[in-house]
Design an enzyme around this catalytic site. Structure first.
Site, mmCIF file in Angstrom:
data_model
loop_
_atom_site.group_PDB
_atom_site.id
_atom_site.type_symbol
_atom_site.label_atom_id
_atom_site.label_comp_id
_atom_site.label_asym_id
_atom_site.label_seq_id
_atom_site.Cartn_x
_atom_site.Cartn_y
_atom_site.Cartn_z
ATOM 1 N N HIS A 143 1.212 12.022 -0.380
ATOM 2 C CA HIS A 143 0.648 13.318 0.004
ATOM 3 C C HIS A 143 -0.214 13.876 -1.135
ATOM 4 C CE1 HIS A 143 0.044 17.407 1.030
ATOM 5 N NE2 HIS A 143 0.976 17.886 0.224
ATOM 6 N N ASN A 178 -6.295 19.061 -0.490
ATOM 7 C CA ASN A 178 -4.946 19.015 0.077
ATOM 8 C C ASN A 178 -5.070 19.385 1.552
ATOM 9 O OD1 ASN A 178 -2.358 19.543 0.996
ATOM 10 N ND2 ASN A 178 -1.666 20.487 -0.913
ATOM 11 N N HIS A 194 0.846 -1.207 0.000
ATOM 12 C CA HIS A 194 0.000 0.000 0.000
ATOM 13 C C HIS A 194 0.874 1.247 0.000
ATOM 14 C CE1 HIS A 194 -3.221 -2.749 1.154
ATOM 15 N NE2 HIS A 194 -2.381 -3.224 2.062
HETATM 16 C C1 LIG Z 1 -2.482 23.414 -10.108
HETATM 17 C C2 LIG Z 1 -2.780 22.224 -11.042
HETATM 18 C C3 LIG Z 1 -3.857 21.405 -10.424
HETATM 19 C C4 LIG Z 1 -3.251 22.776 -12.384
HETATM 20 O O1 LIG Z 1 -3.514 21.747 -13.261
HETATM 21 P P1 LIG Z 1 -3.579 22.004 -14.858
HETATM 22 O O2 LIG Z 1 -3.861 20.706 -15.535
HETATM 23 O O3 LIG Z 1 -4.541 23.107 -15.122
HETATM 24 O O4 LIG Z 1 -2.085 22.334 -15.065
HETATM 25 P P2 LIG Z 1 -1.121 23.309 -15.780
HETATM 26 O O5 LIG Z 1 0.182 22.942 -15.200
HETATM 27 O O6 LIG Z 1 -1.357 23.218 -17.258
HETATM 28 O O7 LIG Z 1 -1.481 24.788 -15.296
HETATM 29 C C5 LIG Z 1 -2.581 25.551 -15.766
HETATM 30 C C6 LIG Z 1 -2.221 27.011 -15.711
HETATM 31 O O8 LIG Z 1 -1.787 27.318 -14.399
HETATM 32 C C7 LIG Z 1 -0.495 27.912 -14.443
HETATM 33 N N1 LIG Z 1 0.256 27.467 -13.262
HETATM 34 C C8 LIG Z 1 0.447 26.205 -12.827
HETATM 35 N N2 LIG Z 1 1.198 26.192 -11.726
HETATM 36 C C9 LIG Z 1 1.494 27.480 -11.455
HETATM 37 C C10 LIG Z 1 2.246 28.131 -10.437
HETATM 38 N N3 LIG Z 1 2.828 27.441 -9.463
HETATM 39 N N4 LIG Z 1 2.339 29.474 -10.473
HETATM 40 C C11 LIG Z 1 1.710 30.198 -11.434
HETATM 41 N N5 LIG Z 1 0.974 29.644 -12.408
HETATM 42 C C12 LIG Z 1 0.878 28.308 -12.428
HETATM 43 C C13 LIG Z 1 0.117 27.377 -15.724
HETATM 44 O O9 LIG Z 1 1.114 28.243 -16.173
HETATM 45 C C14 LIG Z 1 -1.061 27.359 -16.629
HETATM 46 O O10 LIG Z 1 -1.292 28.665 -17.093
HETATM 47 P P3 LIG Z 1 -1.856 28.984 -18.570
HETATM 48 O O11 LIG Z 1 -3.241 28.422 -18.565
HETATM 49 O O12 LIG Z 1 -1.827 30.471 -18.659
HETATM 50 O O13 LIG Z 1 -0.944 28.291 -19.526
HETATM 51 C C15 LIG Z 1 -1.518 21.355 -11.266
HETATM 52 O O14 LIG Z 1 -0.570 22.095 -11.997
HETATM 53 C C16 LIG Z 1 -0.920 20.921 -9.959
HETATM 54 O O15 LIG Z 1 -1.393 20.004 -9.269
HETATM 55 N N6 LIG Z 1 0.160 21.573 -9.611
HETATM 56 C C17 LIG Z 1 0.880 21.310 -8.340
HETATM 57 C C18 LIG Z 1 0.232 22.045 -7.222
HETATM 58 C C19 LIG Z 1 1.195 22.166 -6.094
HETATM 59 O O16 LIG Z 1 2.176 22.894 -6.199
HETATM 60 N N7 LIG Z 1 0.902 21.449 -4.989
HETATM 61 C C20 LIG Z 1 1.788 21.417 -3.842
HETATM 62 C C21 LIG Z 1 1.227 22.332 -2.813
HETATM 63 S S1 LIG Z 1 2.388 22.561 -1.576
HETATM 64 C C22 LIG Z 1 2.179 21.300 -0.500
HETATM 65 O O17 LIG Z 1 1.290 20.532 -0.625
HETATM 66 C C23 LIG Z 1 3.189 21.189 0.575
HETATM 67 C C24 LIG Z 1 3.450 22.341 1.478
HETATM 68 O O18 LIG Z 1 2.720 23.347 1.445
HETATM 69 O O19 LIG Z 1 4.376 22.261 2.287
#
Ligand SMILES: CC(C)(COP(=O)(O)OP(=O)(O)OC[C@H]1O[C@@H](n2cnc3c(N)ncnc32)[C@H](O)[C@@H]1OP(=O)(O)O)[C@@H](O)C(=O)NCCC(=O)NCCSC(=O)CC(=O)O
Length: 425
Positions: free
Chosen positions: A331, A364, A327
């Site tokens: 995160h 999240n 399993h």
């Molecule tokens: C946010 C998403 C769901 C979006 O999915 P999409 O399929 O739409 O993905 P994509 O990558 O094509 O992004 C769509 C649009 O968002 C923009 N985009 C994506 N990530 C960005 C960022 N970090 N900053 C600014 N813009 C961003 C892209 O440029 C794009 O713009 P345009 O449309 O203009 O081209 C995915 O990218 C994702 O899961 N990203 C990771 C999220 C993350 O960082 N999680 C961790 C959180 S921190 C955590 O959990 C731990 C902690 O806090 O300690």
């Protein structure tokens, strides 16, 4: 009372060593845990989220359009939860509301795990709380001691600012304490607090947390008492921590700051997935030898020698961790994070499904997310005696941490948080 003045203590000078069997680290058992299910009034659909964003007046049209896209693509369903201080119109991110959110999550989770394990609050020896962004004084751990009227000699720790991988850091700290002090138990509480961390600006990288982070929390009861072996669910096998903070890029990847208009929020770098991938690689390089079967270690070594010693071209070999674990609890950082982990670790969709389900149902929920994933596995398919469970979390720092558990019995707990599970990821 005579206080120690440092220097050699009588026990340090004792020539008699503990027998070898007593020098082995004490086992750490997980008796049970609970995950918090917020009240129905806190439920937030995509439509309610976007409507709230529109009417609060803080966001321009482009930001509303961006949030609409993120909400559709983030992997969250229609049944996640936000606290009252964010849901009311206009939002009221006050200290009182943040405390209310914390009290609801902490007290409910701790009460449930104490009930499930039949442990009286006065019999709790150690309390460790981790919460990254809300750190009032008295601390969250003090709130628990006060509410449950715990003993004056209860040992407490409050870990702050350590991001989404801090749940495993808390487990690591509990492990070290329990290996040192005989006959003790320890409650670990992992949570994040949303109320005062809502972002009211228009920078995209700081708007994403609004779209992904939701209310959640977990309380875990650990023990090193031999008598608890018979009722424990799991035994802790390993904790492996990786900190990439020496690099600027990694350090700044998840970063709380003001935007150009002075609005505070958490910036998420677009490179987060690449950085998470690097930290994952470092983490599994340490974890691999501890958990992988010999055949996988051999393949890894052969690949390493061919590339580094013989100078042959080719990709580095990613060991098959499916052979080490039954399993996996990843995160629930966002859909993109889970997709990336699936690819990098060559996992099957079935192994990833519980993490996707947890993201979909609860969002999240930061450091508690790995417990919602395990709770989903226990409720929906169960864990067999001897099964190995891998919890892996990422977060600010930038850190990647792993915990490995072995089930001591069949576990098919029906967690309240998963009994309704309305929609499917
Ligand atoms: C946010 C998403 C769901 C979006 O999915 P999409 O399929 O739409 O993905 P994509 O990558 O094509 O992004 C769509 C649009 O968002 C923009 N985009 C994506 N990530 C960005 C960022 N970090 N900053 C600014 N813009 C961003 C892209 O440029 C794009 O713009 P345009 O449309 O203009 O081209 C995915 O990218 C994702 O899961 N990203 C990771 C999220 C993350 O960082 N999680 C961790 C959180 S921190 C955590 O959990 C731990 C902690 O806090 O300690």
């Amino acid at each position: 009372m005579e206080l120690s003045r440092g220097g050699a203590q009588p026990q340090d000078r004792c020539p008699v060593q503990r027998p070898k069997v007593l020098r082995r680290p004490r086992p750490v058992y997980l008796l049970n845990y609970s995950v918090y299910k917020p009240p129905e009034e806190w439920r937030i659909t995509h439509e309610r989220f976007l409507e709230n964003s529109r009417v609060c007046g803080a966001f321009n049209e482009a930001s509303i359009a961006f949030q609409t896209k993120m909400v559709a693509n983030g992997g969250l369903g229609q049944d996640t939860y936000l606290p009252e201080g964010v849901l009311v119109r206009p939002p009221q991110p006050t200290m009182a509301n943040a405390r209310k959110e914390a009290e609801m999550v902490l007290f409910d989770s701790v009460r449930d795990v104490l009930r499930a394990t039949n442990v009286h609050p006065r019999n709790v020896d150690i309390v460790i709380v981790n919460c990254s962004l809300f750190n009032p004084t008295p601390s969250l751990s003090a709130m628990i001691v006060h509410h449950f009227k715990m003993r004056p000699n209860v040992i407490t720790y409050n870990l702050s600012g350590m991001g989404c991988s801090a749940g495993i850091i808390s487990i690591g700290l509990a492990k070290e304490l329990l290996q040192m002090h005989p006959n003790k138990n320890c409650i670990v509480v992992s949570t994040e607090n949303i109320t005062q961390n809502w972002y009211f600006g228009n920078e995209r990288s700081m708007l994403i947390p609004n779209c992904l982070f939701r209310v959640g929390g977990a309380a875990i009861l650990l023990s090193n008492k031999a008598t608890d072996y018979w009722r424990a669910k799991y035994e802790l096998q390993h904790v492996v921590r990786t900190h990439m903070g020496a690099s600027d890029e990694s350090y700044k990847c998840v970063y709380q700051r003001e935007d150009e208009n002075g609005k505070v929020g958490v910036h998420l770098s677009k490179d987060l997935m690449t950085i998470a991938g690097r930290s994952l690689k470092a983490n599994i390089t340490t974890l691999g030898p501890l958990v992988l079967p010999f055949s996988e270690q051999l393949l890894f070594l052969a690949n390493l020698i061919s590339r580094k010693v013989l100078g042959m071209k080719g990709k580095s070999y990613v060991p098959d961790f499916k052979k080490a674990f039954e399993h996996v609890c990843i995160h629930t950082g966002g859909r993109g994070v889970i997709d990336e982990m699936e690819k990098q670790l060559r996992m099957t969709p079935a192994l990833m499904q519980p993490s996707r389900d947890a993201l979909h149902r609860y969002g999240n929920v930061s450091s508690s997310s790995i417990w919602y994933v395990l709770a989903s596995i226990e409720t929906k398919k169960g864990v067999k005696r001897g099964d190995r469970v891998w919890q892996i979390a990422f977060g600010s720092g930038f850190k990647c941490n792993s915990a490995v558990w072995r089930a001591l019995r069949h576990v098919h707990t029906q967690h309240e948080a998963w009994l309704d599970a309305p929609t499917k990821a």
